[in-house]
Design a protein around this motif. Structure first.
Motif, PDB file in Angstrom:
ATOM      1  N   GLU A  22       0.847  -1.202   0.000  1.00  0.00           N
ATOM      2  CA  GLU A  22       0.000   0.000   0.000  1.00  0.00           C
ATOM      3  C   GLU A  22       0.884   1.254   0.000  1.00  0.00           C
ATOM      4  O   GLU A  22       1.979   1.248   0.580  1.00  0.00           O
ATOM      5  CB  GLU A  22      -0.894   0.008   1.242  1.00  0.00           C
ATOM      6  CG  GLU A  22      -1.976  -1.062   1.244  1.00  0.00           C
ATOM      7  CD  GLU A  22      -3.125  -0.776   0.266  1.00  0.00           C
ATOM      8  OE1 GLU A  22      -3.202   0.351  -0.265  1.00  0.00           O
ATOM      9  OE2 GLU A  22      -3.924  -1.695   0.039  1.00  0.00           O
ATOM     10  N   GLU A  24       0.890   3.902   1.723  1.00  0.00           N
ATOM     11  CA  GLU A  24       1.302   4.360   3.064  1.00  0.00           C
ATOM     12  C   GLU A  24       2.533   3.590   3.536  1.00  0.00           C
ATOM     13  O   GLU A  24       3.510   4.183   4.003  1.00  0.00           O
ATOM     14  CB  GLU A  24       0.155   4.173   4.080  1.00  0.00           C
ATOM     15  CG  GLU A  24      -1.020   5.126   3.907  1.00  0.00           C
ATOM     16  CD  GLU A  24      -1.988   4.713   2.790  1.00  0.00           C
ATOM     17  OE1 GLU A  24      -1.790   3.647   2.162  1.00  0.00           O
ATOM     18  OE2 GLU A  24      -2.943   5.486   2.533  1.00  0.00           O
ATOM     19  N   PHE A  27       5.693   4.465   1.577  1.00  0.00           N
ATOM     20  CA  PHE A  27       6.344   5.687   2.058  1.00  0.00           C
ATOM     21  C   PHE A  27       7.109   5.446   3.361  1.00  0.00           C
ATOM     22  O   PHE A  27       8.216   5.934   3.531  1.00  0.00           O
ATOM     23  CB  PHE A  27       5.309   6.805   2.240  1.00  0.00           C
ATOM     24  CG  PHE A  27       5.290   7.726   1.064  1.00  0.00           C
ATOM     25  CD1 PHE A  27       4.604   7.394  -0.086  1.00  0.00           C
ATOM     26  CD2 PHE A  27       6.002   8.924   1.086  1.00  0.00           C
ATOM     27  CE1 PHE A  27       4.605   8.232  -1.194  1.00  0.00           C
ATOM     28  CE2 PHE A  27       6.004   9.766  -0.019  1.00  0.00           C
ATOM     29  CZ  PHE A  27       5.309   9.423  -1.156  1.00  0.00           C
ATOM     30  N   THR A  28       6.499   4.699   4.277  1.00  0.00           N
ATOM     31  CA  THR A  28       7.155   4.394   5.563  1.00  0.00           C
ATOM     32  C   THR A  28       8.475   3.676   5.313  1.00  0.00           C
ATOM     33  O   THR A  28       9.519   4.023   5.891  1.00  0.00           O
ATOM     34  CB  THR A  28       6.235   3.486   6.419  1.00  0.00           C
ATOM     35  OG1 THR A  28       5.004   4.162   6.593  1.00  0.00           O
ATOM     36  CG2 THR A  28       6.845   3.163   7.767  1.00  0.00           C
ATOM     37  N   SER A  41       3.809  12.498  -2.051  1.00  0.00           N
ATOM     38  CA  SER A  41       2.811  12.143  -1.033  1.00  0.00           C
ATOM     39  C   SER A  41       2.085  10.865  -1.437  1.00  0.00           C
ATOM     40  O   SER A  41       2.118  10.449  -2.607  1.00  0.00           O
ATOM     41  CB  SER A  41       1.782  13.269  -0.907  1.00  0.00           C
ATOM     42  OG  SER A  41       1.071  13.367  -2.127  1.00  0.00           O
ATOM     43  N   VAL A  42       1.396  10.295  -0.447  1.00  0.00           N
ATOM     44  CA  VAL A  42       0.567   9.115  -0.681  1.00  0.00           C
ATOM     45  C   VAL A  42      -0.492   9.430  -1.744  1.00  0.00           C
ATOM     46  O   VAL A  42      -0.781   8.620  -2.626  1.00  0.00           O
ATOM     47  CB  VAL A  42      -0.083   8.678   0.660  1.00  0.00           C
ATOM     48  CG1 VAL A  42      -1.243   7.734   0.438  1.00  0.00           C
ATOM     49  CG2 VAL A  42       0.963   8.038   1.574  1.00  0.00           C
ATOM     50  N   GLU A  43      -1.036  10.648  -1.657  1.00  0.00           N
ATOM     51  CA  GLU A  43      -2.082  11.050  -2.623  1.00  0.00           C
ATOM     52  C   GLU A  43      -1.522  11.060  -4.053  1.00  0.00           C
ATOM     53  O   GLU A  43      -2.184  10.645  -4.989  1.00  0.00           O
ATOM     54  CB  GLU A  43      -2.642  12.444  -2.286  1.00  0.00           C
ATOM     55  CG  GLU A  43      -3.494  12.499  -1.038  1.00  0.00           C
ATOM     56  CD  GLU A  43      -2.711  12.229   0.255  1.00  0.00           C
ATOM     57  OE1 GLU A  43      -1.548  12.676   0.346  1.00  0.00           O
ATOM     58  OE2 GLU A  43      -3.242  11.536   1.145  1.00  0.00           O
ATOM     59  N   LYS A  46      -1.263   7.528  -5.276  1.00  0.00           N
ATOM     60  CA  LYS A  46      -2.587   6.991  -5.646  1.00  0.00           C
ATOM     61  C   LYS A  46      -3.067   7.584  -6.973  1.00  0.00           C
ATOM     62  O   LYS A  46      -3.688   6.887  -7.782  1.00  0.00           O
ATOM     63  CB  LYS A  46      -3.601   7.262  -4.532  1.00  0.00           C
ATOM     64  CG  LYS A  46      -3.346   6.364  -3.308  1.00  0.00           C
ATOM     65  CD  LYS A  46      -4.368   6.584  -2.203  1.00  0.00           C
ATOM     66  CE  LYS A  46      -4.075   5.681  -1.030  1.00  0.00           C
ATOM     67  NZ  LYS A  46      -4.830   6.029   0.181  1.00  0.00           N
TER      68      LYS A  46
END
Ligand code: ADE
Ligand code: ZN
Length: 333
Positions: A22, A24, A27-28, A41-43, A46
């Protein structure tokens, strides 16, 4: 129906673990590994998940996987998948992994397989989800590279049940890997192959005859070939169909246009799976729910789909009996 689908015990047979990463978690992991991603960003990640075909997805999926570097990264990704599908009442899963996209970046085969396997063991203990691991070769890479990867896998035969083929299908027919599959079979591994997703029905024939596969991944293009359909019905060759994936990658324009119900009614051994849930908008439960709604699947259809998956899974006779018993209990709902 929502409740029925949630309670239905499920086996997932077509899941790329790298496709469960995913945004998120991507990114982590990128942050802790100082890995660079071309997104802020996550956005943004997506928003990039708009695909016109298989290749447009593969480019992004291979990029996302570059954040995975340490054994813990592979563990975390696999554990996140297991925790998520426990909520969908998945009781058994057969997971693809694709070592070549990691070893070519200098991550060792051991790092990849050990991280995934450790999470699968934890999943069995804590979530009661049994599992198998299937190594997929990258089909646009050479047969020699696939053979080298197989040699590495043989040191982990206790953890791997079989081998498969994934990535760019058109122009990379199963025949290219016939020798590699022969060696895998000699070593006691089972075989599967993606065939008839974007590629022609001819690739399904090759997967059956040259690669001696136990299941066909996708296989929806079999409908172009009447003789092939007859054979698949006669031999009850399981097809691991992935409805949301097929729509996202434009194999079919809409879910309403998907032939899954037709295939089931014809007597093909169809199963429902998620493929790459982080990229295609849904895990197995969402694939069941969306397909049921779009095609008007009955409870009997849904039971049949899950029974097919139990029968098609690479488990022992005893484990299969146990899974089928759970399904029988649902007959009273
Ligand atoms: N790798 C991950 N998802 C895939 C798909 N749907 N087809 C081929 N290769 C893949
Ligand atoms: Zn796939």
């Amino acid at each position: 129906m929502k409740e029925f689908i949630r309670n239905l015990p499920k086996a997932e047979l077509h899941l790329h673990i790298e496709g469960s990463l995913e945004p998120e978690l991507m990114f982590t992991i990128a942050k802790r590994n100082d890995a660079l991603l071309p997104y802020n960003s996550v956005e943004e990640v997506k928003a990039a998940y708009q695909f016109s075909n298989l290749q447009s997805f593969l480019d992004i999926y291979h990029l996302g996987a570059t954040v995975l570097q340490k054994e813990q990264d592979f563990f975390d990704m696999t554990w996140a998948y297991l925790e998520r599908v426990a909520k969908d009442n998945v009781i058994h899963t057969e997971i693809f992994f694709v070592p070549q996209i990691h070893t070519r970046r200098g991550v060792s085969f051991d790092t990849v397989v050990n991280g995934i396997y450790r999470a699968l063991q934890k999943g069995h203990l804590l979530l009661d989800i049994s599992s198998k691991l299937i190594l997929c070769f990258v089909r646009e890479d050479s047969a020699e590279e696939a053979m080298q990867t197989l040699q590495q896998a043989l040191e982990h035969k206790d953890k791997i049940i079989g081998v498969g083929l994934e990535s760019a299908e058109v122009g990379n027919p199963p025949s290219k890997f016939a020798g590699v599959f022969e060696k895998a079979l000699e070593e006691g591994l089972l075989t599967v192959a993606h065939a008839g997703e974007e590629g022609p029905a001819e690739y399904i024939w090759q997967a059956l005859d040259l690669c001696k596969v136990s299941r066909i991944d996708h296989g929806v293009r079999c409908l172009d070939d009447e003789k092939l359909v007859q054979r698949l019905i006669e031999e009850q060759t399981p097809l691991t169909v992935c409805p949301l994936s097929n729509v996202k990658l434009k194999v079919f324009n809409t879910l309403a246009a998907h032939p899954l119900k037709k295939m089931l009614d014809m007597g093909l051994c169809v199963t429902i799976n998620s493929d790459d849930p982080a990229y295609f908008g849904g895990y197995i439960g969402e694939n069941f729910a969306a397909t049921q709604a779009a095609l008007g699947l009955t409870k009997e259809d849904l039971r049949k789909l899950t029974r097919n998956a139990f029968n098609a899974s690479f488990v022992s006779h005893e484990e299969r009996k146990h899974m089928l018993k759970l399904l029988d209990k649902l007959a009273f709902c």
